[in-house]
Design a protein around this motif. Sequence first.
Motif, PDB file in Angstrom:
ATOM      1  N   UNK A 164       6.128  12.323 -10.879  1.00 55.79           N
ATOM      2  CA  UNK A 164       5.406  12.201  -9.607  1.00 55.79           C
ATOM      3  C   UNK A 164       5.619  10.836  -8.968  1.00 55.79           C
ATOM      4  N   UNK A 165       5.561   9.777  -9.746  1.00 58.06           N
ATOM      5  CA  UNK A 165       5.696   8.434  -9.167  1.00 58.06           C
ATOM      6  C   UNK A 165       7.082   8.204  -8.556  1.00 58.06           C
ATOM      7  N   UNK A 166       8.174   8.487  -9.269  1.00 62.67           N
ATOM      8  CA  UNK A 166       9.481   8.320  -8.629  1.00 62.67           C
ATOM      9  C   UNK A 166       9.682   9.270  -7.456  1.00 62.67           C
ATOM     10  N   UNK A 167       9.090  10.457  -7.509  1.00 59.76           N
ATOM     11  CA  UNK A 167       9.225  11.391  -6.387  1.00 59.76           C
ATOM     12  C   UNK A 167       8.531  10.832  -5.144  1.00 59.76           C
ATOM     13  N   UNK A 168       7.335  10.246  -5.342  1.00 59.23           N
ATOM     14  CA  UNK A 168       6.635   9.614  -4.225  1.00 59.23           C
ATOM     15  C   UNK A 168       7.469   8.477  -3.651  1.00 59.23           C
ATOM     16  N   UNK A 169       8.081   7.697  -4.514  1.00 59.88           N
ATOM     17  CA  UNK A 169       8.913   6.581  -4.075  1.00 59.88           C
ATOM     18  C   UNK A 169      10.077   7.074  -3.205  1.00 59.88           C
ATOM     19  N   UNK A 170      10.714   8.157  -3.619  1.00 61.54           N
ATOM     20  CA  UNK A 170      11.834   8.697  -2.852  1.00 61.54           C
ATOM     21  C   UNK A 170      11.375   9.218  -1.492  1.00 61.54           C
ATOM     22  N   UNK A 171      10.249   9.919  -1.479  1.00 61.91           N
ATOM     23  CA  UNK A 171       9.747  10.454  -0.207  1.00 61.91           C
ATOM     24  C   UNK A 171       9.375   9.325   0.748  1.00 61.91           C
ATOM     25  N   UNK A 172       8.716   8.292   0.224  1.00 63.71           N
ATOM     26  CA  UNK A 172       8.320   7.180   1.077  1.00 63.71           C
ATOM     27  C   UNK A 172       9.539   6.431   1.602  1.00 63.71           C
ATOM     28  N   UNK A 173      10.570   6.227   0.779  1.00 62.71           N
ATOM     29  CA  UNK A 173      11.774   5.532   1.236  1.00 62.71           C
ATOM     30  C   UNK A 173      12.446   6.296   2.381  1.00 62.71           C
ATOM     31  N   UNK A 174      12.454   7.626   2.300  1.00 60.26           N
ATOM     32  CA  UNK A 174      13.037   8.428   3.375  1.00 60.26           C
ATOM     33  C   UNK A 174      12.246   8.245   4.666  1.00 60.26           C
ATOM     34  N   UNK A 175      10.913   8.235   4.562  1.00 63.09           N
ATOM     35  CA  UNK A 175      10.087   8.033   5.752  1.00 63.09           C
ATOM     36  C   UNK A 175      10.234   6.617   6.297  1.00 63.09           C
ATOM     37  N   UNK A 198       3.613   0.279   3.172  1.00 57.81           N
ATOM     38  CA  UNK A 198       4.143   0.280   1.809  1.00 57.81           C
ATOM     39  C   UNK A 198       3.062  -0.122   0.803  1.00 57.81           C
ATOM     40  N   UNK A 199       2.297  -1.144   1.142  1.00 60.35           N
ATOM     41  CA  UNK A 199       1.246  -1.609   0.226  1.00 60.35           C
ATOM     42  C   UNK A 199       0.191  -0.534  -0.003  1.00 60.35           C
ATOM     43  N   UNK A 200      -0.176   0.167   1.052  1.00 61.81           N
ATOM     44  CA  UNK A 200      -1.209   1.201   0.924  1.00 61.81           C
ATOM     45  C   UNK A 200      -0.675   2.421   0.174  1.00 61.81           C
ATOM     46  N   UNK A 201       0.518   2.853   0.527  1.00 62.17           N
ATOM     47  CA  UNK A 201       1.066   4.064  -0.087  1.00 62.17           C
ATOM     48  C   UNK A 201       1.356   3.854  -1.570  1.00 62.17           C
TER      49      UNK A 201
END
Length: 374
Positions: free
Chosen positions: A30-41, A59-62
């Motif tokens: 879940x954590x790396x998946x969130x990181x990938x989704x946020x980087x795309x956004x 970035x700090x909040x997410x």
Amino acid sequence: MQLSFLRPLYDRPGPWCSVYLDASADTEDAHPALDLRWRALERRLLEQGADEASIAALDRVIRGHDPMVGDYGLAVFASHGRVALSEYLSAPPLRDLASYGPLPHVMPLLAQRGEQVAWVRVLADRTGADAIAISAGGVPRKAHVVGRETFPIRKPQPGGWSQDIYQKAAMEAWHHNAGDVTAATVELAEKVGAEVVVVAGDVRATGMIAAQMPARWQDAMVRTDAGSRAAGADQTMLDDLTVQTIAEIADQRISTALDRFGVQEDVGGGLDAVVSALQRNQVDTMIIVDDPSATGELWIGAEPTEIAVDPGQLAAMSVTDPQRVRADAALVRALVGTDADLTVLGPDEAPDLTDGVGAVLRYVDPSTPGRGNG
């Protein structure tokens, strides 16, 4: 739906970064998946010209948010290097989204949030109660009430010269404890502006609480013997009753708005009519059909009521620098700025709304556009 929780988004100037993403924590990755989704956004925001300070604040909040269990989402809004609002979504958004524009893109949040009903639930026995209250904004408050009386709580078995004395003492103890629970319940209900108060648990305790509840809360009270404070007790029936009660109130609110709109449809239907009413601070409740594919635009000035279907209308209002923005974003800003409410409908719930939008008006006068056109 009350929109006052959105005020922080309109108390400061844009442009705004608006982000919706799936933050589910139900898998090992879940954590790396969130990181990938946020980087795309993040890349999408940069492509749209968003400032790095606002992206850093997002970035700090997410990355720093407290994860929830299971599937959920985040909605976060930032401008000029500061996050003004972040909300958990009870389910992931329909799709991850990042937008940068003059106004925050709040419609996906409002559509998913739905009608918010403030409520209080009290689970009582003869010694006290456990209470929880949820505001219309979803902010929880809790209370653990220990009644002032601890002995005697149970009536004695028949027999003995002191039976009547102890029975009366037990009844008085229950009554006093119920009074303490009632006072705490009313305090919570007033703090969150509750529309429903569920009083559950021991039959004798709930009866005494109901009897002592002030008159103004009697109509908002639902009493049930579901639930128990006993360790390990199954609260499924109580949870189901609470959800059902809240849903019924939300449905009633929507039905009331639609009924009122039906009476005024000749003056409040369609985008032109709604925009004109917003210019006049005339809208009590706007009704809109949720359409994630909508791309319509409106023109705005600096003030909430400076909203128009074309820039010429704003020029007539002495607005010198109009901006073209998403129509739903402009409409919501005007609603917040004029203390109006919003009702969001799904495509299968909506009446035949012209342009997918209509307004219940605060007042109707002969100068209202469309007045008299049936």
